[in-house]
Design an enzyme around this catalytic site. Sequence first.
Site, PDB file in Angstrom:
ATOM      1  N   TYR A   8       0.850  -1.186   0.000  1.00  0.00           N
ATOM      2  CA  TYR A   8       0.000   0.000   0.000  1.00  0.00           C
ATOM      3  C   TYR A   8       0.885   1.236   0.000  1.00  0.00           C
ATOM      4  CZ  TYR A   8      -3.483   3.442   1.583  1.00  0.00           C
ATOM      5  OH  TYR A   8      -4.301   4.545   1.697  1.00  0.00           O
ATOM      6  N   ASP A  55       9.310   3.011   0.042  1.00  0.00           N
ATOM      7  CA  ASP A  55       8.240   3.676   0.762  1.00  0.00           C
ATOM      8  C   ASP A  55       8.409   3.313   2.231  1.00  0.00           C
ATOM      9  OD1 ASP A  55       5.983   4.595   1.986  1.00  0.00           O
ATOM     10  OD2 ASP A  55       4.570   3.763   0.527  1.00  0.00           O
ATOM     11  N   LYS A  81       3.713   9.140   8.852  1.00  0.00           N
ATOM     12  CA  LYS A  81       3.526   8.518  10.168  1.00  0.00           C
ATOM     13  C   LYS A  81       4.531   9.009  11.214  1.00  0.00           C
ATOM     14  CE  LYS A  81       0.659   4.995   8.224  1.00  0.00           C
ATOM     15  NZ  LYS A  81       0.707   4.219   7.030  1.00  0.00           N
TER      16      LYS A  81
HETATM   17  C1  LIG Z   1       0.083   4.701   5.619  1.00  0.00           C
HETATM   18  C2  LIG Z   1       0.911   4.472   4.420  1.00  0.00           C
HETATM   19  C3  LIG Z   1       0.904   5.371   3.337  1.00  0.00           C
HETATM   20  C4  LIG Z   1      -0.066   6.518   3.253  1.00  0.00           C
HETATM   21  O1  LIG Z   1       0.145   7.466   4.246  1.00  0.00           O
HETATM   22  P1  LIG Z   1      -1.061   8.465   4.655  1.00  0.00           P
HETATM   23  O2  LIG Z   1      -0.413   9.421   5.607  1.00  0.00           O
HETATM   24  O3  LIG Z   1      -2.112   7.592   5.265  1.00  0.00           O
HETATM   25  O4  LIG Z   1      -1.528   9.121   3.416  1.00  0.00           O
HETATM   26  C5  LIG Z   1       1.797   5.172   2.320  1.00  0.00           C
HETATM   27  N1  LIG Z   1       2.656   4.147   2.335  1.00  0.00           N
HETATM   28  C6  LIG Z   1       2.696   3.256   3.352  1.00  0.00           C
HETATM   29  C7  LIG Z   1       3.711   2.161   3.330  1.00  0.00           C
HETATM   30  C8  LIG Z   1       1.806   3.377   4.413  1.00  0.00           C
HETATM   31  O5  LIG Z   1       1.811   2.465   5.385  1.00  0.00           O
END
Ligand SMILES: *Cc1c(COP(=O)(O)O)cnc(C)c1O
Length: 430
Positions: free
Chosen positions: A142, A237, A265
Site C-alpha cells: 500500500y 516507501d 507517520k
Molecule cells: C500509511 C501508508 C501510506 C499513506 O500514508 P497516509 O499518511 O495515510 O496518506 C503510504 N505508504 C505506506 C507504506 C503506508 O503504510
Amino acid sequence: MDVSEKLFERACKVLPGGVNSPVRAFRAVGGKPRFLQKGLGSHVLDADGKEYIDFIGSWGPMILGHSHPDILAAVYERMTDGLSFGAPTALEVEMAERMVDMVPHIEMVRMVNSGTEAVMSALRLARGATGREKIIKFEGCYHGHSDAMLVGAGSGALTQGVPDSSGVTSGAARDTLIAQYNDLHSVETLLDANAGQVAAIIVEPVAANMGVVAPQEGFLAGLRALCDKHGALLIFDEVITGFRLAKGGAQEYFGVRADLVTYGKIIGGGMPVGAYAGSRALMEQVAPCGPVYQAGTLSGNPVAMAAGVTQLKILCDHPECYTVMEQSAAFLAQHLRESAAAHGIALTVNQIGSLLCPYFTDHAVTCFAHAKSADTARYARYFNSMLARGIYLAPSQFEAMFVSAAHTQNDLAFTVQAAEETLAAMAADA
Ligand SMILES: *Cc1c(COP(=O)(O)O)cnc(C)c1O
C-alpha cells in the site's frame, strides 16, 4: 447504548461509514468502533472510560507512546507563537537537517502533509527525472490512495476485497505494473517486457499493509541491481519502516541504498506530516530548482515540525529503544506461537523489528497470496476477544501490530495472558 455507540450513530449520519478512513470502521471484524478520548504512554482510553493497551499507535506514529511530555511541550511552546505562516520557519530546516543526519544516502528533503502525498510526489519526481512513465509496484503493498497506487493495493482495499478503487481511470492504472513481493523473477519479467519505459520500482521494504511480510534474503539487493541494470530508480516507501526498523530506516537495517525515500507517520510525531527525500541531484529537479512541480500551503507547518523533530531527536538520542522494541515484539510473537501450538490453532506469526502480525493459517507467509489465505473469520474472533480483554489491535487481519517504546513488561505479560485465554476459548469453540 454506550457513549461510543451513540457517537457512531451520529457519525454515520454525517461521515461516510461513520469514519474518516475506512479501516477504522471495524467492518472486517464486525462490531462497532470504539471512539477514543485519551492516550497516555502505551494505553488509550475510550469515550466510555474503558482502558486498553494500544498496539495500533495511530498506525505507527506513536512509536514513543501517547502524550510524550517532551513532544507535547515542544508543541505548546511553538504554537503560542502562531500556527502557520505559509513562509519559511527555522523548524523545517532543523527537521531536514536531522533527517539527513539520521538516514544514509539522503541529502535533501521536501516536506509534505501525508504519506499519500509523499508517494505521489516521489513518483512524479521519478518520472520527471527519468523521462519514463511506468512504475512497478508489488501486489499487496500500500502506498496511499493516489490514483496510480490504487492498483493491487493492500490494507483497507485488501480487507474489502476490492483491490482497485472505482473512480481510478484506466489511464492512471495503465502505467502501474504489478509484480509479486519476494519474487525477483516477476520484476525482471516486467522490466524486460517494458524495456526503457520503467521510471521506478516502488516497494515497502517490509510489507506492512498485508500484515507483516519481511523481504527475503537478497530481495531488496536484487531490486537495487535490477534498477541499476535497467536505468530505473528504486523508491523505498518508508512511511511505516522509516525511523522504526532503525534510526536510518530500511536502508540502514538491510544495507541497501534507495534513490528516493518516502516518509509519513512517525516523522509527524502524531501530526499530519509526510516527506520525500533523495540525493541532491534528484531533489534539485523539484520546483523551484527544477521542472518537477510540487507545492503545499501547510507543508513544513511549524507546529507539526515541532512534534516531528522532537520525536526524531528522542529516537536519535536513545538508540537502545530499537533493541527494546524488537525484544518486546519477539516476546509477543514467541508467546503467541506457543499458545497457538498448545491449543492446536494454526497460527503463523511474522515479526521483524517492532512490527508483527499473527496470521490464522498454517502456511508460511512470504507474499500476498499467502497472506490472503489467512482465515479472516478467525482473526475477527481473536480481535473481538482481545478487545473485550482490554487489548486494542488492528481491526483487520492485514494490518500490523505496532510495538512502541512505551510498552512495559506488564503490558506484554497482560497481552500474552489475554492471547492465551483467547486462543484457549477459540480452541474450545472448534
Ligand atoms: C500509511 C501508508 C501510506 C499513506 O500514508 P497516509 O499518511 O495515510 O496518506 C503510504 N505508504 C505506506 C507504506 C503506508 O503504510
